[in-house]
Structures are given as C-alpha cells and as structure tokens.
Design an enzyme around this catalytic site. Sequence first.
Site, mmCIF file in Angstrom:
data_model
loop_
_atom_site.group_PDB
_atom_site.id
_atom_site.type_symbol
_atom_site.label_atom_id
_atom_site.label_comp_id
_atom_site.label_asym_id
_atom_site.label_seq_id
_atom_site.Cartn_x
_atom_site.Cartn_y
_atom_site.Cartn_z
ATOM 1 N N ASP A 15 0.964 -1.075 0.023
ATOM 2 C CA ASP A 15 0.171 -0.123 -0.065
ATOM 3 C C ASP A 15 0.841 1.093 0.003
ATOM 4 O OD1 ASP A 15 -2.350 1.455 0.236
ATOM 5 O OD2 ASP A 15 -1.684 1.855 2.363
ATOM 6 N N SER A 16 0.257 2.463 -0.321
ATOM 7 C CA SER A 16 1.114 3.604 -0.281
ATOM 8 C C SER A 16 1.604 3.946 1.140
ATOM 9 C CB SER A 16 0.075 4.805 -0.621
ATOM 10 O OG SER A 16 -0.866 4.917 0.413
ATOM 11 N N CYS A 78 -4.438 -1.309 -2.084
ATOM 12 C CA CYS A 78 -4.676 -0.043 -2.229
ATOM 13 C C CYS A 78 -5.564 0.301 -3.540
ATOM 14 C CB CYS A 78 -3.393 0.752 -2.450
ATOM 15 S SG CYS A 78 -3.244 2.354 -2.966
ATOM 16 N N GLU A 156 -1.927 8.355 8.257
ATOM 17 C CA GLU A 156 -0.313 8.020 8.318
ATOM 18 C C GLU A 156 0.584 8.495 9.604
ATOM 19 O OE1 GLU A 156 1.940 6.361 5.935
ATOM 20 O OE2 GLU A 156 0.176 5.745 5.470
ATOM 21 N N CYS A 188 -10.888 3.794 -0.022
ATOM 22 C CA CYS A 188 -9.423 3.683 0.285
ATOM 23 C C CYS A 188 -9.224 2.968 1.559
ATOM 24 C CB CYS A 188 -9.262 5.474 0.275
ATOM 25 S SG CYS A 188 -7.528 5.547 1.198
ATOM 26 N N HIS A 190 -7.043 3.382 3.786
ATOM 27 C CA HIS A 190 -6.908 3.955 5.108
ATOM 28 C C HIS A 190 -8.119 4.229 6.020
ATOM 29 C CE1 HIS A 190 -2.997 4.741 3.062
ATOM 30 N NE2 HIS A 190 -2.385 5.269 4.182
HETATM 31 N N1 DGL Z 1 -4.713 3.493 0.735
HETATM 32 C C1 DGL Z 1 -5.107 4.104 -0.373
HETATM 33 C C2 DGL Z 1 -6.046 3.623 -1.352
HETATM 34 O O1 DGL Z 1 -6.802 2.479 -1.032
HETATM 35 C C3 DGL Z 1 -4.269 5.071 -1.054
HETATM 36 C C4 DGL Z 1 -4.192 6.383 -0.292
HETATM 37 C C5 DGL Z 1 -2.983 7.575 -0.634
HETATM 38 O O2 DGL Z 1 -1.887 7.118 -0.597
HETATM 39 O O3 DGL Z 1 -3.610 8.474 -1.261
HETATM 40 O O4 DGL Z 1 -6.580 4.304 -2.107
#
Ligand code: DGL
Length: 259
Positions: A15-16, A78, A156, A188, A190
């Site tokens: 993931d990011s 992600c 984050e 997302c 997150h």
């Molecule tokens: N967790 C990510 C997603 O599902 C990316 C969030 C990001 O880095 O902007 O899109």
Amino acid sequence: MCPAIAVSAPVGVMDSGVGGLTVLKHLTRQLPHEHFIYFADSAYAPYGNQSAVKIQQRCFTIAETLIAQGAKALVVACNTATAAAITPMREHFPLPIIGMEPAVKPAAAASKNNIIGVLATTGTLQSAQFAALLEHYGHGVQVVTQACVGLVERIEQGLLDQPETITLLNTYCQPLIDAGADTIVLGCTHYPFVRTHIQKIVGPDVTLIDTGAAVAKRLQQILTQQDLLNTTSDQGQLQFLTSGKEETQAIMRQLWQML
Ligand code: DGL
C-alpha cells in the site's frame, strides 16, 4: 520455465502506507496459515494526488522488493495503486496479483433508496477504472463521490482522533448526508481506521462498506486454484517493511493493534 514456487512462500501485500493494514487484517483472519510481508510505501504517501506514471514506478519497485523476498503472490491493498498500476503489473510480473476497487457493486445492491456515497482519493475517483465501475454497476443508482484530500496524511501520522481529523471527516461526509446516501463506500484502505468516526457523523442507519473481506476471499480462491495454499497447520508469520521513517514502524504497530 518458472522454478516451482514453494507453497510456504509468503504473500506480499503493498500500500502507499499504513492503509493496507486494514486489508492485511482480513487476509490473516481468512488465511491464518499463510506468511505475509507487508510493505508500506510511507516515504511516498499519499499516492492519491500523484500521477499514474509515478504510482506505477513505485508499485514496480515494491513488487520487485517483495518478489526478491520470495513472494508467491501479491495483494495491492490500495484502491489508488490498483487503478493506476494493476494492468501493467499483471503484464510484467508472472505471479498472481490481486487488486481492489471501491465497493460500488455491493453498495448498489445494499442500498434501499438507491443513493450511495463513495469516499476515496482523487486518483481513484478520476481513474478510468472507476469510470468503468460506475458504467457497469452505477445504473439505477445515484452515486455521490467525495475525494478526501488530506485525510490519508493524518492517518499516516496516527492522528485518528484529533479535532482536525474529525473536522475533515465532517466536511467530507456532509455532501453525502445532504444527498441522502443510505450506503457509503470506504473506497480507500486507510479509511477503515476512522470508520467509527464516520459512522458517528453519518448516523447508525447508514451502512458503511469496504472491500477487505472480499479481497481476502479472492486471495484464498486464487491460491487454491493455483495450488499455492500453504498446507501447514502452523500459524503464519508477519513481516512489516516500510520506505518511511523509523517512527512509521511504531505507528504501524500501534495501528495494527487497533484492528
Ligand atoms: N490506501 C490507498 C487507497 O486505498 C491510497 C491512499 C493514498 O496514498 O492516497 O486508495
């Protein structure tokens, strides 16, 4: 010919940043005997406002790292990275790669008033993949989308409960409340970390949907089909890697405990 892959090899999850941990939790529940290596690309997060080319470069670098560690399959945990990079990744790397996309289909099926909201990154909402998703599953439903700029950065840093985070969530949920959405997609990985706050803001009658459990089932299906399921009865092991600062490891541990 590819050398035979050991079923005991780990699954790489990327993931990011820390968001994919919300998916990893489902993976470990569904597949308790698998080993997982999780890579948080926190030095380059957020992906949501970066170009597809840049995201593809990062995804290729991380995939190479995970494959060098022996990964037998990859999960792109992600939505943003899946939209930007899954197609070239699948063309390039010869192992199973599972991606994810906002749960528009299940949300459309679950909605009673046919109004659904989607919270996601700008990158996901502007992608061709998301447009295709709406084209396929968005008929007969009103889909209200909202990019949550700045939210990933706060998650984050582990700032889940701070007033600024709640203010952002109020701002981003309001258009969905105004539209009358009875079902909201957490698009997302997150966002499940702030699920409780979102639920409080939108009220108990609104259903929140994310895709972690579906991704875990899909991984199990693919590993089974390809004879890659780990046959041991031992508990699988977890390894956490990050491109981020040292403190990211501590934040990852703290967030992992919360899930
Ligand atoms: N967790 C990510 C997603 O599902 C990316 C969030 C990001 O880095 O902007 O899109």
